[in-house]
Design an enzyme around this catalytic site. Sequence first.
Site, short mmCIF file in Angstrom:
data_model
loop_
_atom_site.label_atom_id
_atom_site.label_comp_id
_atom_site.label_asym_id
_atom_site.label_seq_id
_atom_site.Cartn_x
_atom_site.Cartn_y
_atom_site.Cartn_z
N SER A 127 0.81 -1.22 0.00
CA SER A 127 0.00 0.00 0.00
C SER A 127 0.85 1.27 0.00
O SER A 127 0.50 2.26 -0.66
CB SER A 127 -0.93 0.00 1.21
OG SER A 127 -1.82 -1.09 1.17
N HIS A 179 0.79 4.33 4.33
CA HIS A 179 0.17 5.08 3.24
C HIS A 179 0.74 6.49 3.17
O HIS A 179 1.12 6.97 2.10
CB HIS A 179 -1.35 5.17 3.45
CG HIS A 179 -2.03 3.84 3.45
ND1 HIS A 179 -3.35 3.70 3.86
CD2 HIS A 179 -1.60 2.61 3.11
CE1 HIS A 179 -3.69 2.43 3.74
NE2 HIS A 179 -2.65 1.74 3.31
#
Length: 270
Positions: A127, A179
Amino acid sequence: MYVNNCPKHGSALGGCVAGFLRRFSFQPLRENPLLGPSSPTLQKMGALDWNKVVHQHQGWRLISCIWLHAGLIHLVVNMLSLLFIGIRLEQQFGFVRIGAIYLLSGFGGSVLSALFLRNNYISVGASGALFGLLGSMLSELIMNWTIYSNKAAAIITLLFIIAINLAIGILPHADNFAHIGGFVTGFLLGFVLLARPQFGWMERHELPQTNQPPKYKAYQYVLWVVAFVLLLVGFVVSLVMLFKGKNGNDGCHWCHYLNCVPTSKWKCDT
C-alpha cells in the site's frame, strides 16, 4: 501458505478454510478474514516488525514487507490498484522510473510505519508503494502544469481519490502510516524523476493534448532541487531516529489518530 501449513499447526479459532488445499489452506476467518496465513507466519516470512528491525538488526524487513501480503484478498486488491494506477505512469515515463518510485515509496512507507507503530503491530503489503504512485501523479501534474489541458478536473479528481484512500486508512487493521509515508516519498520523487513525460512510450492517439516546450522552466529546476533535498534529509533523519529506537509518537501526541480513530464500533489497540 506452504510455510503456514494450517492443518499441521491448527488454530484455536476454528478449522482451516478451503481444507481441500491441504497445507495451502487458509487460517480461520475469525483469525484472518483476508484468506491468508497466521501472524506468526507473516513475521517469519518478513513482515515489518519494529522490535526485529531495531533490536535484532533485521533492517531488510523494511523492504521484504512490501511484497508480503496478509492474504489472497489483500494481494488481489493491491494488484488491481497497481494496474489502474501504474499503467498510465509507466506508459508515459517507462518502467525504470516508475519502478524506482514504487520501491522507494514502499521503503519510505515502511520507515514511517516502523517509527509510529513500533512493537505493538506487524505490517505487510504494497500500500505504501501504491500511495507513492498516487503522490508522484500529483507532483507530476504540478511539475508539468503548463503542458496539460483540463488541469482543474485532473487535480480535483486526483485529490479526491487520495483523500478517500487516506480516509479508509483510519479504519482498524489498515496501516495508514505506511500510506502517508509512501505518499510523501512518491510526491517528492515525482518532482525529481518525472520532470517530463517520455511520450515515446505511448501511441500518438493516446497522447494528452499538450504543447510541450523544448526546455525545462526555472520553477521546474527549483522544485527538483527542493524535493531532492527534502527527500534526502527526510530519509536520513527518519532512519537515524528509527535505528536509535525513537518513538515518533513522543513528538506528536495526536499522530496516532492518523492511523486509526477509535469509535463505539471498533477499537484501535488490536
